[in-house]
Every structure is written in C-alpha cells, then in structure tokens.
Design an enzyme around this catalytic site. Structure first.
Site, PDB file in Angstrom:
ATOM      1  N   GLY A  12      62.780  55.840  37.880  1.00 60.03           N
ATOM      2  CA  GLY A  12      63.729  56.923  38.097  1.00 60.03           C
ATOM      3  C   GLY A  12      64.156  57.542  36.787  1.00 60.03           C
ATOM      4  N   ILE A  42      66.272  46.975  36.522  1.00 60.58           N
ATOM      5  CA  ILE A  42      65.624  47.370  35.265  1.00 60.58           C
ATOM      6  C   ILE A  42      66.456  48.410  34.528  1.00 60.58           C
ATOM      7  CG2 ILE A  42      63.592  48.493  34.262  1.00 60.58           C
ATOM      8  CD1 ILE A  42      61.951  47.288  36.526  1.00 60.58           C
ATOM      9  N   LYS A  78      75.003  74.335  24.096  1.00 61.09           N
ATOM     10  CA  LYS A  78      74.391  74.042  22.801  1.00 61.09           C
ATOM     11  C   LYS A  78      73.719  75.300  22.265  1.00 61.09           C
ATOM     12  CE  LYS A  78      70.674  71.302  20.716  1.00 61.09           C
ATOM     13  NZ  LYS A  78      69.581  70.323  20.967  1.00 61.09           N
TER      14      LYS A  78
END
Length: 503
Positions: A12, A42, A78
């Site tokens: 994912g 994980i 940004k």
C-alpha cells in the site's frame, strides 16, 4: 495471448494507493478486478511529503478537489526549494517551480540576465522570478493566469504521506478496488513462462492475478526477491545511503517552500505541514554514525520532537528491469533517488502514466516491456544527473564527505552539460527531461557555476529597449507578489484541515 483482467497491487502506502486509484479511474473495474494487498504489520516508509507541480496533474486526472485533498492531508503549498550551505558555508539560493523573465528572440532569459550582470546589474537572479520573491516574503495564493503582464505562480504541495495514502484508499475503494489485509508468505510462478500467478497470505488465502504491481518497498518482494531483476547501484555518484526522519511541533507560520540544508555528511530537510513540521537527515554512514545522525537531527529541530528518529537504509539506484515478466515495480521497489528534489512521488506518477500507455490488454509483449523499461531508465537517469550536480558543484572541503563530493568523478553526460553551461550558458535540456532550463539555471548558478559568456543574440537588442524590458519583468514580478496574501492566510481561508494543530 491471455487477456489481462486480474490486477494485483502488492503493498500500500503512497505508491500502492496511487497505482490502485489511477488504474481504477482510468481502466475502470468493469473488465478489470483490482486487488491491493497490504499488511498493517509491515507498514510503510511514508516520509515523502514534498512534491513537484506534476502532482497537480495527477490529482486532476483522478478528479480530486484540491481543497478537499489539502484538508484531508494537512497539506501546505510549495513554491520550490531553498538550498542552504550547499555551494559553501553560508550560501543560500532558491530553486523555484516557475521560469525567470521571458525568453526573447529565440533564446533563454538566462542570456539576458548574463548581459544584465555584465553591465553592472544585480547578480540576484531571483528578482526575475515570482515564486522566488513570494517565497522570500512567505506569500502565496492560487491566482488566475489571465493577465499577460503578470507572471504565473506555479506550485506543488507538502502533505502527510500516510494521510494521503488513506485518502487515496477511500477514493480507490469507492471505485471498486478491493483491499486485502495480510502478509504475503509465498509467491507462485508459472512453470513454463515464469510469470507470477498468485501470492499466498499468512492465513492461507490465495490471491490470483494476471498482472502484478510491486509496491512492496525497498525489499522488492516480487520484482527482486522472486524475479531476481538485478539492481544498478549509483552510490559512487550519490553516496548518501541512510536517512533519519522525525516530525516536530510546528512553530510559526508554515513557509511555502521546502528547506534543504547541507550538513557535515549529507543534508537535512524541513517540510512544513499544517499540523507539524517534517524533518530528516539524509547522510552517508561511511562518514557519520547512525546514532550520531539521530542526535544531530534532534538538536537541530525548530520545535519539540513528536517521535523518536526513524532510521531508513537505502542504496541509490534502480532495478535493471522495472517491468519483468508480468510485474511492474513502482515506488521504492523500482529504485531510489534521494528526495533532494522531491522526485520520488513523481517517479511513481511517471511509472503509472507509462504503464497506461503500454498497458497489455491482450497479453504482454516484449515490445511493451522494453519501451517501458527504457523510458523509466531515462527518467531515473535524468534525475540522477540533476541530483549529482548539487553535490559536485561545491567549494566545500570542510568535511571528508564534501571533499569526496567535490572531487568525485561524474557521468560523461553531466560533464558535457556542465562544460556547455560554463562556456556558453547552454543547458542541453532535451524535450523529455523533467527538469527544464530554468531548473538547471537556478541550481547551477546557485551552486556557483556562472556561465562565462552569453548568446550573441542577447546583444542585438538596443540598450534602451533591453533596460525597458527587464524593468517591465521586474515590475510584473513585484506586482504579482505584492498582490498575494500570506501563505498561512491563503491556507486558512481555503483549505484548513480539521485535524490541524497549531503551535
């Protein structure tokens, strides 16, 4: 040839859910089933929080509302990256997303800037760029680009990568993506072709697929552990191989730019979000101990640490085959180029785009694989050379790390570009490259490599006309920036997060 109908995304995180969301949106789920397997056990790396303007295009392809996306991910805007201490201790320059001035008479503005400087003008090329001047004043707004007298304001985003993955998960599942929670313990291959046919989860479930996308992170569960695709190591040019990442409390208004500060054995990032500030130290463990790096990053935070530093280990480079058999690797499983220019998420986006171009409806051909692999290698190689230039063009020898970088050998492709820019002010940018002339100009001159000469066409314009045009450019920049609100004000008015926690 077998028709591709069952698509399985392994892993994912940002890469996995970007792939699943985009494929479900573009291909639909009427003729394709899309399954994503991820394990909470994980987890994901999830430190990539800065992007480049192509991220806008990805969100538009998905049909995402930008303000909703920003609220859901605690995002800020940004305008570019501020580089401190890179060419020398105390140096400071800005790599913006926009262009400088305007090209005139068929040549780039940098040649007119060079003429301007030679005539006694300010060497501060930032005065000809709206994003640079807005960043210096912490101003930002999304403005219509409908006045030719005023420059555009180009932008990207900073966001929480974990929240972005969850946001895309909701989006993908609404389109029909099926998420399977579990850890893969076995991979089955066809005895004849070698293609992967299924994966087995720890609870015994078997997930079959015709086509697999490996987003399993650095380990490359399918592309490397199973298919042994090989890895091209670029460490001799980009020696950093570790990073420690830690979030801290937000202090003061969020800046509309990323900050990259060169340190003793690498560099430190600072990424402002609405609710916190992301920080990390990218370094080489041959020159700095991991424990010491963690201590240093904690000392250099501008707010209280919100967690212990998290260590990441990597080898800069790429898989020799990013599409091998019926597996395409994306994200960290395809390779790693350090986040100095915020290209990690872009490279996922590029892989998705190219996969859609060559998607194997009626079976996979070598032609499709070969073109995908060559185009992705070109993407990685072009970014690699751009990153190397940041390290090579330094006067610093105050630490062993910087002495190595200054004197290291570099690829011939970069040598030619640097020599061309030094002698003639030519960047040799090709059409397919991510970083265009304005980016190379900002970084090369910012790092101290000023061209020795400018193009003769820049001298044809009469002095009075030349001065007039440059003054009009500066007036346009000043007017544009002067009409912008503060970055914080724009975020608060249009896309403030409900999860936001101000200092």
């Amino acid at each position: 040839m077998k028709q591709i109908s069952k698509i399985v995304v392994v892993g994912g995180g940002t890469a996995g859910w970007m792939a699943a969301a985009a494929i479900s949106k573009l291909l639909g789920t009427r003729n394709h089933s899309i399954t994503l397997i991820e394990s909470d056990e994980i987890g994901t790396v999830g430190v990539g929080e800065a992007t480049i303007p192509m991220m806008q295009f990805f969100n538009k392809v998905l049909g995402l509302d930008e303000n909703v996306f920003m609220r859901e991910t605690n995002a800020t805007f940004k305008l570019g990256i501020r580089f401190m201490n890179w060419s020398a201790l105390g140096s400071d320059y800005f790599h913006p997303f926009g262009v400088y001035g305007v090209d005139m008479n068929g040549i780039g503005f940098l040649h007119y800037w060079k003429r301007f400087v030679e005539a006694g003008g300010s060497p501060d090329f930032g005065i000809f760029n709206a994003e640079t001047m807005a960043a210096r004043q912490n101003r930002f707004a999304r403005v219509p680009n409908d006045n030719p007298a005023l420059p555009a304001v180009n932008y990207a985003f900073h966001f929480d990568a974990a929240l972005y993955a969850r946001f895309l998960r909701r989006f993908g599942e609404a389109l029909g993506v099926v998420r399977q929670e579990g850890k893969i313990v076995d991979v089955a291959q066809d005895g004849g072709s070698g293609d992967i046919t299924s994966v087995t989860l720890s609870d015994g479930r078997v997930v079959e697929g015709d086509f697999f996308i490996d987003c399993s992170g650095f380990r490359g569960l399918l592309i490397e552990q199973t298919l042994k695709s090989g890895y091209e190591d670029w460490s001799k040019w980009l020696p950093c191989n570790r990073a420690v990442a830690v979030p801290c409390d937000k202090v003061g208004p969020a800046t509309p730019y990323t900050t990259s500060t060169a340190q003793e054995a690498g560099w430190q990032w600072r990424i402002p979000l609405q609710h916190r500030t992301g920080n990390g130290y990218v370094f080489c463990d041959a020159y700095l101990d991991e424990t010491k790096a963690s201590e240093l990053i904690l000392q250099r935070l501008d707010g209280k640490a919100q967690a212990e530093p998290r260590l990441l280990k990597f080898v800069t480079g790429h898989r020799k085959k990013m599409w091998n058999h019926n597996v395409v690797a994306m994200g960290l499983s395809s390779g790693f180029l350090e986040p100095l220019e915020s290209t990690s998420i872009y490279l996922v986006q590029a892989a998705i785009s190219k996969l859609m171009t060559y998607f194997p409806k009626d079976g996979i051909s070598d032609h499709q694989r070969d073109h995908f692999n060559q185009e992705m290698l070109t993407e990685y190689t072009n970014v690699k050379d751009f990153l190397i230039a940041h390290y090579k063009l330094t006067t610093r020898e105050d630490t062993p790390f910087w002495a190595y970088c200054k004197h290291m050998d570099i690829p011939d492709s970069l040598k030619d570009r640097l020599e061309s820019f030094k002698r003639h002010g030519l960047t040799l940018v090709r059409h397919e490259e991510l970083f265009k002339e304005a980016s190379w100009f900002a970084v090369l001159v910012g790092q101290g490599l000023a061209p020795q000469a400018h193009h003769p066409v820049a001298d044809v314009m009469a002095e009075e006309e030349f001065r007039y045009r440059l003054s009009r450019i500066r007036e346009g920049v000043t007017a544009r920036v002067g009409g912008l609100p503060s970055h914080e004000q724009h975020v608060a008015q249009s896309c403030a997060s409900l999860q936001r926690i101000d200092a």
